[in-house]
Design an enzyme around this catalytic site. Structure first.
Site, PDB file in Angstrom:
ATOM      1  N   THR A  20      -2.057  20.311 -78.543  1.00 36.23           N
ATOM      2  CA  THR A  20      -0.840  19.553 -78.223  1.00 36.23           C
ATOM      3  C   THR A  20      -0.404  18.690 -79.408  1.00 36.23           C
ATOM      4  O   THR A  20       0.757  18.731 -79.829  1.00 36.23           O
ATOM      5  CB  THR A  20      -1.132  18.634 -77.010  1.00 36.23           C
ATOM      6  OG1 THR A  20      -1.615  19.450 -75.955  1.00 36.23           O
ATOM      7  CG2 THR A  20       0.101  17.893 -76.560  1.00 36.23           C
ATOM      8  N   VAL A  21      -1.339  17.933 -79.980  1.00 39.61           N
ATOM      9  CA  VAL A  21      -0.968  16.967 -81.024  1.00 39.61           C
ATOM     10  C   VAL A  21      -0.748  17.669 -82.366  1.00 39.61           C
ATOM     11  O   VAL A  21       0.280  17.462 -83.039  1.00 39.61           O
ATOM     12  CB  VAL A  21      -2.049  15.865 -81.144  1.00 39.61           C
ATOM     13  CG1 VAL A  21      -1.688  14.877 -82.230  1.00 39.61           C
ATOM     14  CG2 VAL A  21      -2.215  15.146 -79.809  1.00 39.61           C
ATOM     15  N   ARG A  52      -9.838  26.665 -84.830  1.00 40.77           N
ATOM     16  CA  ARG A  52     -10.864  27.653 -84.467  1.00 40.77           C
ATOM     17  C   ARG A  52     -10.246  28.963 -84.009  1.00 40.77           C
ATOM     18  O   ARG A  52     -10.799  30.018 -84.173  1.00 40.77           O
ATOM     19  CB  ARG A  52     -11.727  27.081 -83.346  1.00 40.77           C
ATOM     20  CG  ARG A  52     -12.551  25.904 -83.794  1.00 40.77           C
ATOM     21  CD  ARG A  52     -14.034  26.251 -83.681  1.00 40.77           C
ATOM     22  NE  ARG A  52     -14.837  25.220 -84.320  1.00 40.77           N
ATOM     23  CZ  ARG A  52     -15.169  24.078 -83.734  1.00 40.77           C
ATOM     24  NH1 ARG A  52     -14.760  23.823 -82.521  1.00 40.77           N
ATOM     25  NH2 ARG A  52     -15.919  23.215 -84.367  1.00 40.77           N
ATOM     26  N   LYS A 110      -8.190   7.766 -80.928  1.00 40.37           N
ATOM     27  CA  LYS A 110      -8.507   6.363 -80.634  1.00 40.37           C
ATOM     28  C   LYS A 110      -9.991   6.137 -80.418  1.00 40.37           C
ATOM     29  O   LYS A 110     -10.519   5.079 -80.760  1.00 40.37           O
ATOM     30  CB  LYS A 110      -7.717   5.861 -79.422  1.00 40.37           C
ATOM     31  CG  LYS A 110      -7.820   6.722 -78.186  1.00 40.37           C
ATOM     32  CD  LYS A 110      -6.489   7.278 -77.819  1.00 40.37           C
ATOM     33  CE  LYS A 110      -6.650   8.634 -77.174  1.00 40.37           C
ATOM     34  NZ  LYS A 110      -5.427   9.245 -76.780  1.00 40.37           N
ATOM     35  N   GLY A 139       1.180   6.296 -77.865  1.00 35.38           N
ATOM     36  CA  GLY A 139       1.995   7.482 -78.171  1.00 35.38           C
ATOM     37  C   GLY A 139       3.133   7.205 -79.125  1.00 35.38           C
ATOM     38  O   GLY A 139       2.932   6.824 -80.273  1.00 35.38           O
ATOM     39  N   ILE A 141       5.405   4.869 -79.184  1.00 35.05           N
ATOM     40  CA  ILE A 141       5.829   3.490 -79.474  1.00 35.05           C
ATOM     41  C   ILE A 141       5.200   3.071 -80.804  1.00 35.05           C
ATOM     42  O   ILE A 141       3.986   3.126 -80.943  1.00 35.05           O
ATOM     43  CB  ILE A 141       5.350   2.492 -78.386  1.00 35.05           C
ATOM     44  CG1 ILE A 141       5.739   2.970 -76.994  1.00 35.05           C
ATOM     45  CG2 ILE A 141       5.893   1.101 -78.661  1.00 35.05           C
ATOM     46  CD1 ILE A 141       5.189   2.092 -75.881  1.00 35.05           C
ATOM     47  N   GLY A 192       0.316  17.672 -70.320  1.00 35.85           N
ATOM     48  CA  GLY A 192      -0.271  17.349 -71.634  1.00 35.85           C
ATOM     49  C   GLY A 192      -0.489  15.870 -71.857  1.00 35.85           C
ATOM     50  O   GLY A 192      -0.677  15.434 -72.994  1.00 35.85           O
ATOM     51  N   GLU A 195      -6.300  13.124 -71.181  1.00 35.99           N
ATOM     52  CA  GLU A 195      -7.335  13.426 -72.166  1.00 35.99           C
ATOM     53  C   GLU A 195      -8.073  14.696 -71.748  1.00 35.99           C
ATOM     54  O   GLU A 195      -8.029  15.107 -70.580  1.00 35.99           O
ATOM     55  CB  GLU A 195      -8.343  12.270 -72.222  1.00 35.99           C
ATOM     56  CG  GLU A 195      -7.750  10.978 -72.725  1.00 35.99           C
ATOM     57  CD  GLU A 195      -7.164  11.118 -74.110  1.00 35.99           C
ATOM     58  OE1 GLU A 195      -7.888  11.415 -75.056  1.00 35.99           O
ATOM     59  OE2 GLU A 195      -5.935  10.934 -74.243  1.00 35.99           O
ATOM     60  N   LYS A 210      -7.776   1.993 -76.916  1.00 34.31           N
ATOM     61  CA  LYS A 210      -6.507   1.531 -77.511  1.00 34.31           C
ATOM     62  C   LYS A 210      -6.487   0.005 -77.638  1.00 34.31           C
ATOM     63  O   LYS A 210      -6.027  -0.543 -78.641  1.00 34.31           O
ATOM     64  CB  LYS A 210      -5.337   2.018 -76.657  1.00 34.31           C
ATOM     65  CG  LYS A 210      -5.182   3.540 -76.687  1.00 34.31           C
ATOM     66  CD  LYS A 210      -4.222   4.003 -75.605  1.00 34.31           C
ATOM     67  CE  LYS A 210      -4.078   5.519 -75.604  1.00 34.31           C
ATOM     68  NZ  LYS A 210      -3.447   6.027 -74.383  1.00 34.31           N
TER      69      LYS A 210
HETATM   70  N1  HSE Z   1      -4.371  10.344 -72.209  1.00 35.06           N
HETATM   71  C1  HSE Z   1      -3.544   9.430 -72.904  1.00 35.06           C
HETATM   72  C2  HSE Z   1      -2.629   8.749 -71.894  1.00 35.06           C
HETATM   73  C3  HSE Z   1      -2.759  10.178 -73.940  1.00 35.06           C
HETATM   74  O1  HSE Z   1      -2.523   9.226 -70.772  1.00 35.06           O
HETATM   75  O2  HSE Z   1      -2.043   7.733 -72.212  1.00 35.06           O
HETATM   76  C4  HSE Z   1      -2.368   9.418 -75.125  1.00 35.06           C
HETATM   77  O3  HSE Z   1      -3.325   8.615 -75.643  1.00 35.06           O
END
Ligand code: HSE
Length: 435
Positions: A20-21, A52, A110, A139, A141, A192, A195, A210
């Site tokens: 995703t990222v 991979r 993080k 995210g 911000i 998405g 985690e 965070k």
């Molecule tokens: N799993 C995290 C959330 C994704 O839901 O905020 C971004 O860090």
């Protein structure tokens, strides 16, 4: 293999991870290439991808692909490693290898920064390179930039906010749509947001990671993940959300870091917030962070806290900083690591706040007065009280108490006494309140 060498002045980027990222970052670098080059006055050019396996949503194009990700971290023609694999095992090895090879690193990880950031920052500094992690917090911000740059003139006194999108998504849907917890979590995963291990979201660990990063930057302290008190949302029930609403509150999962005379409060937990407050009205996957500075006062930042594009936006912002810095190191926390002090987290026993208590009790005379005595003995006063009639004669009743401000140790003692009451069934459930 690539057909053409990148231009001499390009910032050459190696990306590890095509999920995703990583996939989102690559896409934004490609679709925004012209705009980025105009703004940075040099091209930002992905040259290598460590993955991979191939993925349809991450077309390789003319990138050189490595199945051994460490090759990207060592490649001579890479200026910056973008780490998007997550976790603290291989990710640590990749980041450390890149830093020691004189490459800067941009990461969304993080857990890695919160748990191992002290060592990694020291390595980055020793090698004269940068370790940036805007995407690790909230995210899309640009909260680290706001804290490090926009609030640079302030003594920051508190940082608090909704910093887990999945948790907020779940609490919002539980309250608004009466949907089951698992059902909403599955939707967040499909979108998405969640985690790889969703217990990180649900049990507050993601938010604690965070908060660790935010607090280090706000208070110029070393990362202190183990000092963060961490509670998730799995104990919050639809009934709590409803009772809170009746009392004029909403339940949000907050990360709170406050500078106090006794040290720094570092806590992540569900919290009752007044229904009219800004944070109480931030719903769905949105995140919102309130920074309080001695000069600026309270400032609030809101936006998408998770998702492919939002996270990519934050990674590309870090890459732009590196591109503009032309090889000079960019500060991670806004202060050299040797200037950082220990956070000395305040023990939770000493933290004061008003409380929400929910308990089940037999419906008989004297229960309320005994309950009031248990609280009164610890100096805790009742601000509001709800009791619903029993569903059928002989059933227990649910009692909800909103208390005034009390130290956590006093509340725990009162709960012990309440639990020992004959009429009370089970252990009362408590949630902190922030006014
Ligand atoms: N799993 C995290 C959330 C994704 O839901 O905020 C971004 O860090």
């Amino acid at each position: 293999m690539r057909n053409e060498a990148p231009p001499m002045n390009a910032l050459r980027i190696g990306i590890c991870g095509n999920g995703t990222v990583g996939g989102g970052t690559l896409e934004l670098l490609r679709t925004g290439a012209e705009r980025l080059e105009r703004r940075a006055r040099r091209p930002l050019m992905p040259v290598r991808l460590g993955a991979r396996r191939d993925r349809e949503d991450c077309p390789v194009g003319d990138l050189i692909v490595h199945r051994d990700l460490l090759e990207v971290a060592r490649a001579e023609d890479v200026d910056v490693l973008v780490e998007c694999i997550g976790g603290t095992g291989l990710a640590r090895e990749l980041v450390e290898t890149a830093l020691r090879s004189g490459k800067s690193v941009v990461t969304a990880n993080k857990a890695l920064i919160a748990e191992q950031g002290n060592e990694l920052l020291a390595i980055a500094e020793a090698h004269g390179v940068s370790l940036l992690c805007e995407a690790a917090v909230a995210g899309g911000i640009p909260i680290l930039k706001a804290l490090r740059e926009g609030m640079a003139g302030n003594q920051v006194t508190s940082v608090s906010g909704i910093i887990n999108g999945t948790g907020n998504f779940i609490l919002t849907a539980m309250g608004a749509e009466q949907r089951a917890f698992d059902d909403v979590l599955a939707e967040a995963q499909a979108l998405g947001y969640a985690e790889a291990d969703p217990t990180f979201d649900v049990e507050g660990i993601d938010a604690a990671h965070k908060l660790t990063i935010l607090a280090a930057m706000a208070f110029e302290t070393r990362f202190d993940f183990s000092g963060v008190h961490c509670e998730g949302i799995s104990q919050v029930t639809p009934a709590d959300i409803e009772f809170a609403r009746e009392l004029g509150y909403r339940i949000k999962h907050l990360g709170i870091a406050k500078e106090t005379q006794d040290g720094v409060e570092l806590r992540v937990h569900p919290t009752l917030l007044p229904a009219q407050s800004l944070l109480a009205n931030v719903d769905g996957v949105l995140n919102a962070v309130c920074l309080e500075g001695h000069a600026a006062g309270p400032t609030v930042y809101c936006g998408a806290g998770a998702g492919r594009e939002a996270t990519a936006s934050a990674i590309v912002a870090d890459l732009m900083d590196l591109a503009r810095a032309e090889g000079k190191p960019c500060s991670t926390l806004g202060v050299d690591t040797e200037a950082l002090r220990d956070a000395s987290a305040v023990p939770m026993d000493k933290v004061r706040c008003p409380w929400y208590l929910r308990l089940e009790a037999e419906d008989r005379p004297g229960v309320m007065s005994e309950l009031g005595s248990c609280l009164g003995a610890e100096g805790i006063s009742i601000e509001a009280l709800i009791q619903k009639p029993p569903k059928s004669p002989g059933d227990t009743v649910t009692i909800v108490v909103l208390s005034n401000e009390a130290e956590e140790q006093a509340l725990r003692k009162a709960i012990e006494a309440i639990t020992a009451m004959d009429a009370v069934k089970g252990t009362p459930h408590s949630i902190r309140v922030e006014e």
